[in-house]
Design an enzyme around this catalytic site. Structure first.
Site, PDB file in Angstrom:
ATOM      1  CG  HIS A  44      -1.669   1.258   1.449  1.00 15.02           C
ATOM      2  ND1 HIS A  44      -2.516   1.887   0.567  1.00 15.02           N
ATOM      3  CD2 HIS A  44      -1.589   2.082   2.533  1.00 15.02           C
ATOM      4  CE1 HIS A  44      -2.935   3.028   1.102  1.00 15.02           C
ATOM      5  NE2 HIS A  44      -2.388   3.177   2.288  1.00 15.02           N
ATOM      6  CG  HIS A  81       0.704   7.109   4.162  1.00 13.62           C
ATOM      7  ND1 HIS A  81       1.114   6.288   3.135  1.00 13.62           N
ATOM      8  CD2 HIS A  81      -0.573   6.722   4.449  1.00 13.62           C
ATOM      9  CE1 HIS A  81       0.140   5.463   2.825  1.00 13.62           C
ATOM     10  NE2 HIS A  81      -0.902   5.693   3.613  1.00 13.62           N
ATOM     11  CG  ASP A  82      -1.051   4.078   6.506  1.00 12.00           C
ATOM     12  OD1 ASP A  82      -1.686   4.987   7.079  1.00 12.00           O
ATOM     13  OD2 ASP A  82      -1.423   3.532   5.454  1.00 12.00           O
ATOM     14  CD  GLU A 137      -3.765   6.495  10.869  1.00 14.58           C
ATOM     15  OE1 GLU A 137      -3.547   7.703  10.674  1.00 14.58           O
ATOM     16  OE2 GLU A 137      -4.594   5.829  10.215  1.00 14.58           O
ATOM     17  CG  ASP A 138      -1.974   1.619  10.405  1.00 16.23           C
ATOM     18  OD1 ASP A 138      -2.792   2.001  11.250  1.00 16.23           O
ATOM     19  OD2 ASP A 138      -2.157   1.740   9.189  1.00 16.23           O
ATOM     20  CG  ASP A 170      -3.819   6.982   2.327  1.00 19.55           C
ATOM     21  OD1 ASP A 170      -3.626   5.765   2.139  1.00 19.55           O
ATOM     22  OD2 ASP A 170      -4.232   7.438   3.415  1.00 19.55           O
TER      23      ASP A 170
HETATM   24  P1  NDP Z   1     -11.868   1.125   8.332  1.00 19.31           P
HETATM   25  O1  NDP Z   1     -11.315   2.436   8.720  1.00 19.31           O
HETATM   26  O2  NDP Z   1     -12.000   0.066   9.357  1.00 19.31           O
HETATM   27  O3  NDP Z   1     -11.079   0.547   7.082  1.00 19.31           O
HETATM   28  C1  NDP Z   1     -10.705   1.366   6.010  1.00 19.31           C
HETATM   29  C2  NDP Z   1      -9.226   1.601   6.072  1.00 19.31           C
HETATM   30  O4  NDP Z   1      -8.541   0.351   6.060  1.00 19.31           O
HETATM   31  C3  NDP Z   1      -8.710   2.344   4.874  1.00 19.31           C
HETATM   32  O5  NDP Z   1      -8.822   3.730   5.083  1.00 19.31           O
HETATM   33  C4  NDP Z   1      -7.275   1.859   4.786  1.00 19.31           C
HETATM   34  O6  NDP Z   1      -6.525   2.684   5.657  1.00 19.31           O
HETATM   35  C5  NDP Z   1      -7.327   0.459   5.358  1.00 19.31           C
HETATM   36  N1  NDP Z   1      -7.328  -0.658   4.389  1.00 19.31           N
HETATM   37  C6  NDP Z   1      -6.674  -1.832   4.540  1.00 19.31           C
HETATM   38  N2  NDP Z   1      -6.923  -2.665   3.541  1.00 19.31           N
HETATM   39  C7  NDP Z   1      -7.748  -2.017   2.686  1.00 19.31           C
HETATM   40  C8  NDP Z   1      -8.321  -2.381   1.451  1.00 19.31           C
HETATM   41  N3  NDP Z   1      -8.126  -3.570   0.871  1.00 19.31           N
HETATM   42  N4  NDP Z   1      -9.128  -1.496   0.829  1.00 19.31           N
HETATM   43  C9  NDP Z   1      -9.342  -0.287   1.395  1.00 19.31           C
HETATM   44  N5  NDP Z   1      -8.815   0.124   2.573  1.00 19.31           N
HETATM   45  C10 NDP Z   1      -8.016  -0.752   3.218  1.00 19.31           C
HETATM   46  O7  NDP Z   1     -13.281   1.238   7.672  1.00 19.31           O
HETATM   47  P2  NDP Z   1     -14.299   2.393   7.670  1.00 19.31           P
HETATM   48  O8  NDP Z   1     -13.774   3.586   6.991  1.00 19.31           O
HETATM   49  O9  NDP Z   1     -15.531   1.797   7.145  1.00 19.31           O
HETATM   50  O10 NDP Z   1     -14.399   2.808   9.186  1.00 19.31           O
HETATM   51  C11 NDP Z   1     -14.959   2.050  10.130  1.00 19.31           C
HETATM   52  C12 NDP Z   1     -16.285   2.669  10.425  1.00 19.31           C
HETATM   53  O11 NDP Z   1     -17.260   1.840   9.834  1.00 19.31           O
HETATM   54  C13 NDP Z   1     -16.544   2.792  11.884  1.00 19.31           C
HETATM   55  O12 NDP Z   1     -16.783   4.125  12.182  1.00 19.31           O
HETATM   56  C14 NDP Z   1     -17.781   1.897  12.108  1.00 19.31           C
HETATM   57  O13 NDP Z   1     -18.747   2.588  12.867  1.00 19.31           O
HETATM   58  C15 NDP Z   1     -18.317   1.664  10.734  1.00 19.31           C
HETATM   59  N6  NDP Z   1     -18.772   0.323  10.480  1.00 19.31           N
HETATM   60  C16 NDP Z   1     -19.711   0.181   9.531  1.00 19.31           C
HETATM   61  C17 NDP Z   1     -20.221  -1.052   9.212  1.00 19.31           C
HETATM   62  C18 NDP Z   1     -21.211  -1.164   8.132  1.00 19.31           C
HETATM   63  O14 NDP Z   1     -21.551  -2.242   7.723  1.00 19.31           O
HETATM   64  N7  NDP Z   1     -21.683  -0.049   7.590  1.00 19.31           N
HETATM   65  C19 NDP Z   1     -19.775  -2.249   9.913  1.00 19.31           C
HETATM   66  C20 NDP Z   1     -18.727  -1.984  10.875  1.00 19.31           C
HETATM   67  C21 NDP Z   1     -18.265  -0.741  11.120  1.00 19.31           C
HETATM   68  P3  NDP Z   1      -4.926   2.940   5.542  1.00 19.31           P
HETATM   69  O15 NDP Z   1      -4.669   3.720   4.335  1.00 19.31           O
HETATM   70  O16 NDP Z   1      -4.653   3.691   6.821  1.00 19.31           O
HETATM   71  O17 NDP Z   1      -4.364   1.566   5.529  1.00 19.31           O
HETATM   72 ZN    ZN Z   2      -2.720   4.607   3.853  1.00 24.99          ZN
END
Ligand code: NDP
Ligand code: ZN
Length: 176
Positions: free
Chosen positions: A32, A58-59, A62-63, A119
């Protein structure tokens, strides 16, 4: 390859070792940040080395267990600053972090805006291909709507990235 870029790639690879993305293939996490830097360089013509280093890093804060101090001592204050601008405050609830990304985007430096847009481009492309296990279409669509608000706040620094994002937001999901 610029040795500064190699240094950042190496640092990120060690820090993200063992981590996986959320796609069904569980792609190694390091793909990524490398892809984010690649989007900037290859698709947006960004040649500014600190921006590309920050994309690679960048991550990490955070991670992983990385601190901003560590980024500063390895890569200097400018890279540290860009990474800082691209890092959520993990002590805040998730919804608040997402809200702040929208609110803060227009006030970020141009370099941080570039990283933020690339990103989101890589995350949205991933989501467009295959959603993570358990993600419903409405959840993916909610993510797109949120990402759009963040990237709208990053406008005005790179027309290529804006054009890519417009194409993504106008596109279809392959699994629809
Ligand atoms: P997450 O933040 O949990 O996941 C998205 C993040 O995961 C991305 O911004 C990216 O961040 C990273 N990532 C890792 N692998 C992938 C991939 N293959 N594709 C895309 N991103 C990836 O998800 P949400 O933005 O949905 O946030 C969670 C929210 O969703 C919570 O607030 C919760 O309340 C809600 N939720 C909703 C549900 C629903 O069904 N509607 C169910 C459960 C939760 P990076 O660039 O930092 O790696
Ligand atoms: Zn990222």
């Amino acid at each position: 390859m610029d040795t500064h870029l190699l240094q950042a790639t190496h640092f990120a690879a060690i820090k993200h070792a063992g981590q996986r993305r959320k796609d069904p293939q569980q792609t190694p996490y390091i793909n990524h940040p490398i892809a984010v830097a690649h989007v900037l360089w290859k698709e947006a013509g960004v040649q500014d080395v600190p921006t590309l280093q920050a994309a690679l890093l960048h991550d990490t804060v955070e991670d992983t267990d990385t601190s901003f101090e560590e980024i500063g001592s390895e890569f200097g204050p400018l890279v540290r600053q860009i990474v800082f601008e691209c890092t959520d405050d993990k002590s805040l609830p998730k919804e608040e972090r997402k809200r702040l990304q929208i609110v803060n985007a227009p006030h970020k430096s141009n370099q941080a805006k570039l990283v933020k847009m690339a990103d989101k481009i890589h995350n949205l492309r991933d989501l467009q291909k295959t959603p993570p296990e358990g993600w419903t279409l409405p959840r993916v669509q909610t993510y797109f709507a949120w990402a759009r608000q963040v990237t709208d706040g990053c406008r005005g620094v790179n027309p290529q990235l804006e054009a890519i994002l417009e194409g993504i937001y106008a596109g279809e999901f392959e699994y629809e």
